[in-house]
Enzyme design. Sequence first.
Site, mmCIF file in Angstrom:
data_model
loop_
_atom_site.group_PDB
_atom_site.id
_atom_site.type_symbol
_atom_site.label_atom_id
_atom_site.label_comp_id
_atom_site.label_asym_id
_atom_site.label_seq_id
_atom_site.Cartn_x
_atom_site.Cartn_y
_atom_site.Cartn_z
ATOM 1 N N GLU A 21 -65.063 45.869 65.400
ATOM 2 C CA GLU A 21 -63.831 45.122 65.197
ATOM 3 C C GLU A 21 -64.062 44.081 64.111
ATOM 4 O O GLU A 21 -65.053 43.360 64.141
ATOM 5 C CB GLU A 21 -63.407 44.429 66.495
ATOM 6 C CG GLU A 21 -62.081 43.726 66.330
ATOM 7 C CD GLU A 21 -61.451 43.317 67.648
ATOM 8 O OE1 GLU A 21 -62.087 43.489 68.698
ATOM 9 O OE2 GLU A 21 -60.306 42.819 67.598
ATOM 10 N N GLY A 22 -63.172 44.036 63.161
ATOM 11 C CA GLY A 22 -63.319 43.084 62.064
ATOM 12 C C GLY A 22 -62.161 42.115 62.027
ATOM 13 O O GLY A 22 -61.416 41.961 62.998
ATOM 14 N N THR A 23 -61.986 41.508 60.893
ATOM 15 C CA THR A 23 -60.968 40.478 60.704
ATOM 16 C C THR A 23 -59.573 40.994 61.021
ATOM 17 O O THR A 23 -58.749 40.291 61.585
ATOM 18 C CB THR A 23 -60.974 40.045 59.225
ATOM 19 O OG1 THR A 23 -62.324 39.856 58.843
ATOM 20 C CG2 THR A 23 -60.180 38.795 59.007
ATOM 21 N N GLY A 25 -58.655 43.923 62.644
ATOM 22 C CA GLY A 25 -58.430 44.717 63.844
ATOM 23 C C GLY A 25 -59.581 45.679 64.101
ATOM 24 O O GLY A 25 -60.647 45.590 63.481
ATOM 25 N N VAL A 26 -59.304 46.610 65.020
ATOM 26 C CA VAL A 26 -60.349 47.541 65.453
ATOM 27 C C VAL A 26 -60.483 48.693 64.456
ATOM 28 O O VAL A 26 -59.495 49.115 63.855
ATOM 29 C CB VAL A 26 -59.997 48.080 66.862
ATOM 30 C CG1 VAL A 26 -61.018 49.111 67.342
ATOM 31 C CG2 VAL A 26 -59.909 46.935 67.848
ATOM 32 N N LYS A 48 -44.620 43.892 66.473
ATOM 33 C CA LYS A 48 -43.466 44.779 66.468
ATOM 34 C C LYS A 48 -42.462 44.298 65.449
ATOM 35 O O LYS A 48 -42.094 43.134 65.431
ATOM 36 C CB LYS A 48 -42.841 44.797 67.858
ATOM 37 C CG LYS A 48 -43.634 45.691 68.768
ATOM 38 C CD LYS A 48 -42.944 45.883 70.071
ATOM 39 C CE LYS A 48 -43.889 46.622 70.987
ATOM 40 N NZ LYS A 48 -43.703 46.213 72.362
ATOM 41 N N ASP A 135 -62.823 38.864 49.125
ATOM 42 C CA ASP A 135 -63.563 38.679 50.378
ATOM 43 C C ASP A 135 -64.869 39.469 50.329
ATOM 44 O O ASP A 135 -65.239 40.132 51.290
ATOM 45 C CB ASP A 135 -62.687 39.116 51.563
ATOM 46 C CG ASP A 135 -63.191 38.553 52.882
ATOM 47 O OD1 ASP A 135 -63.874 37.505 52.853
ATOM 48 O OD2 ASP A 135 -62.909 39.155 53.930
#
Length: 426
Positions: A21-23, A25-26, A48, A135
């Site tokens: 999992e990163g910045t 999401g998974v 949503k 980044d």
Amino acid sequence: MSEPETKKVFDRYLKREVLGEGTYGVVYKAIDTKTGQKVAIKKIRIGKQKEGVNFTALREIKLLKELKDSNIIELIDAFPHKGNLHLVFEFMETDLEAVIRDRNIVLSPADIKSYIQMTLKGLAFCHKKWVLHRDMKPNNLLIGPRGQLKLADFGLARLFGSPDRRFTHQVFARWYRAPELLFGAKQYGPSVDIWAAACIFAELLLRRPFLQGNSDIDQLGKIFAAFGTPKPSQWPDMVYLPDYMEYQYVAGQPLRTLFPMASDDALDLLSKMFTYDPKARISAQQALEHRYFSSGPLPTEPASLPRPAPKKDAANPQDGPARLSTGWSAELNPTDGPTVLSPPRKSRRVMPNRDGFDGNPQSSDRMDGNNYDIRQAGGERSEHAAMSLDFSVLGARPPNRPTINSADRTHLKRKLDLEFIQPEED
Ligand SMILES: Nc1ncnc2c1ncn2[C@@H]1O[C@H](COP(=O)(O)OP(=O)(O)OP(=O)(O)O)[C@@H](O)[C@H]1O
């Protein structure tokens, strides 16, 4: 996880285990049934959105899909589903952080040259197309089965906003930030990626992160302790930057002292990449033309580069980011910072902490006799500054931005070559 989700992701992708999992999401491993190849699917939380995914975001994603180069991770596909955007990337075996940290690996000068050359080639390609990474860090430099290094997450910082540095696994990104970003520059260019690449170059030489600041102020202090406090004559625009603070003057250390094992050519290139004034900093293309790459030893062929065994197939996201489990990274706890006594602002003078310049992230919290809370004096300040440039297209959106409604979908599917799946209720 719901039953259908564990089986098939929208027909084409057969979802397998979580990779981490990163910045954003998974990330899952999956098989692309169309090609039979392994892929990595990054599931980005966008919440949503009844009106669908923002058009600007999709146009940006379309651009990223066209960013094809042997040193850039290929974005194979992208589709929204259930409040998440799924980005499908080619699957990579390991990353440069794992190479640097693996104590069984000896990196020769030719190996280091090869890794940094591939990094600069990827940057040069994207910069030519006016795409910044923003980044860059060793775990974003992925390594494929034949040793080829590819830059991952290109353009994501712009698309989804600067990562939130308050999350534990994000504090490391500060170590690669250019001084103009740390001083809150709102306009910046490809040179921010060059500074980060220089930090990665230094890390390859030292086998540990070079400048490990524990707040933005401390990061600048570490930079100045290494290279000397910049004089306005060296970097004329510095004093006009939004978060500029005057630091006490200290002289820099000779690069030869900082990197005793590096060749003269390597040091010359490093000094040009670590130039304070972004306008004077060497570009990726110029760096590739530097004599460091044409003088001996020549860069190692990617297939012959030493690299760690491929990652284990299964990872437990509950364990948190891998880099917290071992090594230097576990030492840095962003909540351990001292308390703010006075709000740091422009008029204050800051002392670069030469004593703390030892690569130990815990040793240099002190600045000018005051204690500063790194949660306040640190990342958040300039993160907000950087974010002001972002169009946070998938989060809280500015008004009047066109969005996709169901009537647009067919048209856009054709136009953008993206697969749309009607967002469902969970
Ligand atoms: N294309 C890929 N192939 C194989 N593994 C990948 C790929 N992309 C990401 N991963 C793995 O998935 C996990 C999460 O990656 P992600 O890029 O989201 O975050 P990260 O690199 O760990 O941290 P950050 O978000 O700070 O960059 C990591 O273990 C990463 O190595």
